[in-house]
Scaffold this motif. Structure first.
Motif, PDB file in Angstrom:
ATOM      1  N   SER A   1      41.442  56.703  -2.438  1.00 15.32           N
ATOM      2  CA  SER A   1      41.207  56.679  -0.995  1.00 15.32           C
ATOM      3  C   SER A   1      42.377  56.035  -0.268  1.00 15.32           C
ATOM      4  O   SER A   1      42.849  56.540   0.764  1.00 15.32           O
ATOM      5  N   ASN A   2      42.893  54.928  -0.803  1.00 16.16           N
ATOM      6  CA  ASN A   2      44.003  54.226  -0.160  1.00 16.16           C
ATOM      7  C   ASN A   2      45.279  55.065  -0.175  1.00 16.16           C
ATOM      8  O   ASN A   2      45.940  55.240   0.854  1.00 16.16           O
ATOM      9  N   ASN A   3      45.616  55.613  -1.325  1.00 17.23           N
ATOM     10  CA  ASN A   3      46.849  56.379  -1.449  1.00 17.23           C
ATOM     11  C   ASN A   3      46.799  57.667  -0.636  1.00 17.23           C
ATOM     12  O   ASN A   3      47.785  58.056   0.005  1.00 17.23           O
ATOM     13  N   ALA A   4      45.645  58.335  -0.658  1.00 10.36           N
ATOM     14  CA  ALA A   4      45.517  59.559   0.122  1.00 10.36           C
ATOM     15  C   ALA A   4      45.615  59.259   1.610  1.00 10.36           C
ATOM     16  O   ALA A   4      46.186  60.036   2.374  1.00 10.36           O
ATOM     17  N   GLY A   5      45.057  58.106   2.035  1.00 10.94           N
ATOM     18  CA  GLY A   5      45.140  57.735   3.446  1.00 10.94           C
ATOM     19  C   GLY A   5      46.572  57.535   3.902  1.00 10.94           C
ATOM     20  O   GLY A   5      46.968  57.991   4.989  1.00 10.94           O
TER      21      GLY A   5
ATOM     22  N   ILE B   1      48.269  61.049   4.075  1.00 11.49           N
ATOM     23  CA  ILE B   1      47.832  61.846   5.218  1.00 11.49           C
ATOM     24  C   ILE B   1      48.421  61.295   6.511  1.00 11.49           C
ATOM     25  O   ILE B   1      48.834  62.050   7.396  1.00 11.49           O
ATOM     26  N   LEU B   2      48.481  59.975   6.623  1.00 11.82           N
ATOM     27  CA  LEU B   2      49.056  59.370   7.821  1.00 11.82           C
ATOM     28  C   LEU B   2      50.544  59.708   7.935  1.00 11.82           C
ATOM     29  O   LEU B   2      51.039  60.029   9.027  1.00 11.82           O
TER      30      LEU B   2
ATOM     31  N   LEU C   1      56.506  63.345  -0.735  1.00 12.34           N
ATOM     32  CA  LEU C   1      56.269  64.731  -0.329  1.00 12.34           C
ATOM     33  C   LEU C   1      55.468  64.793   0.967  1.00 12.34           C
ATOM     34  O   LEU C   1      55.727  65.640   1.831  1.00 12.34           O
ATOM     35  N   ALA C   2      54.489  63.893   1.113  1.00  7.58           N
ATOM     36  CA  ALA C   2      53.691  63.873   2.339  1.00  7.58           C
ATOM     37  C   ALA C   2      54.557  63.515   3.541  1.00  7.58           C
ATOM     38  O   ALA C   2      54.463  64.149   4.602  1.00  7.58           O
TER      39      ALA C   2
ATOM     40  N   VAL D   1      51.911  71.951   1.018  1.00  5.79           N
ATOM     41  CA  VAL D   1      52.410  70.770   0.312  1.00  5.79           C
ATOM     42  C   VAL D   1      51.341  69.672   0.291  1.00  5.79           C
ATOM     43  O   VAL D   1      51.129  69.008  -0.740  1.00  5.79           O
ATOM     44  N   MET D   2      50.635  69.499   1.397  1.00  9.98           N
ATOM     45  CA  MET D   2      49.655  68.423   1.485  1.00  9.98           C
ATOM     46  C   MET D   2      48.455  68.663   0.584  1.00  9.98           C
ATOM     47  O   MET D   2      47.862  67.708   0.060  1.00  9.98           O
ATOM     48  N   VAL D   3      48.058  69.912   0.402  1.00 10.29           N
ATOM     49  CA  VAL D   3      46.974  70.190  -0.549  1.00 10.29           C
ATOM     50  C   VAL D   3      47.392  69.708  -1.937  1.00 10.29           C
ATOM     51  O   VAL D   3      46.596  69.093  -2.669  1.00 10.29           O
ATOM     52  N   GLY D   4      48.630  69.970  -2.305  1.00  7.07           N
ATOM     53  CA  GLY D   4      49.133  69.487  -3.587  1.00  7.07           C
ATOM     54  C   GLY D   4      49.235  67.977  -3.648  1.00  7.07           C
ATOM     55  O   GLY D   4      48.995  67.368  -4.705  1.00  7.07           O
TER      56      GLY D   4
END
Length: 354
Positions: A201-205, A208-209, A265-266, A299-302
């Motif tokens: 959750s932390n890393n994905a947040g 995404i930001l 990448l994000a 890219v973000m899906v990956g």
């Protein structure tokens, strides 16, 4: 005053005569009877396609589908303009909407799309933003150096850069034994599943930001990357000062090669959108943003997949594997896999074009 005078005084009577109602009904019935056969055929074709895809539709039906769709759309337009009965209009609206999806909608299901995404779509999208990846990587390296130099000059910067939940016992002044203890393995795997969910959750947040901030011409994305890696530089300074630099790098590499690459990448995907808006070239700003947004979304899906992998690595192998060499081997293997997939894996006939 007579009724005829009242009608001429107010223009038109508010209540239609019975003859007009009957005429409208006849006109509606005639309109429907003349076209109902084609509507029903279109309805049958669309129903079969909705139930079983192209397998339940003949070649003749597929050839007739666009023609029948145009007839139904034209009938709907006429029905609205001539104010035919509501039932006919409602039926045509539903039929045209369903037929439009079959004529112009996506031709592939989720599994086919995902197969194309994995086997070429994702890696190709990453290669297309290579310049933004270089910029994002430079920002992350610069952020790491900035964090190290700031803390080396004034240890108060450590508390400004490192959140409390990450610092715990790892802070300036801690003994080598205490810092070494934070790198040791955890006895058993109990509770690590919940820990993995928190880390994901932390890393994905963060990822995404970094992507979302790219719409402001990419500048906030770069600043976020610098800020996040400044924390890494502060931690590297702390452990290197206790002669635990190699051990900390090994501990971090297990999940860090995947996590940091995903964040890079994000940030690059967000920067790609911002850069295309600032320099759209021959396209309009909206068209350039749309094209880069589609590429960045792939890219973000990956990246989300990478964050899931990083969370699992952080919660399990990193907490259960003790030897630095083994930790480096895990991290190095994943780094080699990601780089090979992104830059060496180039299928000649991609299933899905991005």
């Amino acid at each position: 005053m007579k009724a005829g005078a009242l009608t001429s005084w107010f223009g038109k009577s508010e209540i239609a005569p019975p003859a007009d109602i009957e005429s409208a009904a006849l006109r509606s019935d005639r309109f429907r009877l003349e076209r109902e056969g084609e509507w029903r055929r279109l309805d049958e074709i669309v129903t079969r396609m909705e139930g079983g895809g192209l397998r339940k539709v003949t070649d003749d039906d597929l050839l007739d589908l666009p023609r029948l769709y145009r007839i139904a759309a034209s009938s709907l337009s006429v029905a609205r303009e001539t104010s035919l009965d509501a039932a006919t209009i409602d039926y045509l609206e539903s039929l045209v909407q369903r037929a439009w999806f079959q004529v112009y909608g996506p031709r592939q299901g989720f599994f086919r799309w995902f197969r194309g995404f994995i086997f070429g779509g994702w890696s190709r999208a990453v290669r297309e933003i290579w310049l933004d990846i270089c910029i994002a990587l430079f920002a992350m390296v610069a952020g790491t150096l900035v964090g190290w130099l700031l803390v080396a000059r004034d240890t108060e910067w450590f508390y400004r850069l490192v959140p409390v939940q990450f610092a715990d016992e790892r802070q300036p002044g801690a003994s080598r034994e205490v810092l070494q203890g934070t790198l040791d393995v955890t006895e058993g795997a109990g509770g690590l599943t919940a820990f993995a969910a928190y880390l994901f959750s932390n890393n994905a947040g963060v990822s995404i930001l970094a992507f979302a901030l790219g719409f402001a011409f990419g500048i906030p994305s770069i600043l976020l990357l610098i800020h996040n890696t400044a924390l890494l530089g502060a931690m590297l300074w702390l452990f290197a000062g206790a002669d635990l630099g190699i051990e900390f790098a090994a501990w971090l590499s297990v999940h860090g090669t995947t996590e940091l690459l995903g964040i890079c990448l994000a940030g690059a995907a967000g920067l790609h959108i911002g850069r295309s808006m600032a320099f759209p070239g021959k396209l309009s700003v909206l068209d350039a943003a749309a094209a880069s947004g589609r590429r960045g979304a792939v890219v973000m899906v990956g990246v989300v997949i990478m964050m899931i992998v990083a969370g699992l690595l952080e919660a399990f192998p990193r907490q259960l594997v003790e030897e630095p060499a083994s930790r480096f081997a895990i991290g190095g293997t994943f780094l080699a896999f990601w780089l090979s997939y992104f830059f060496l894996y180039r299928p000649r006939d991609p299933l899905v074009s991005t």
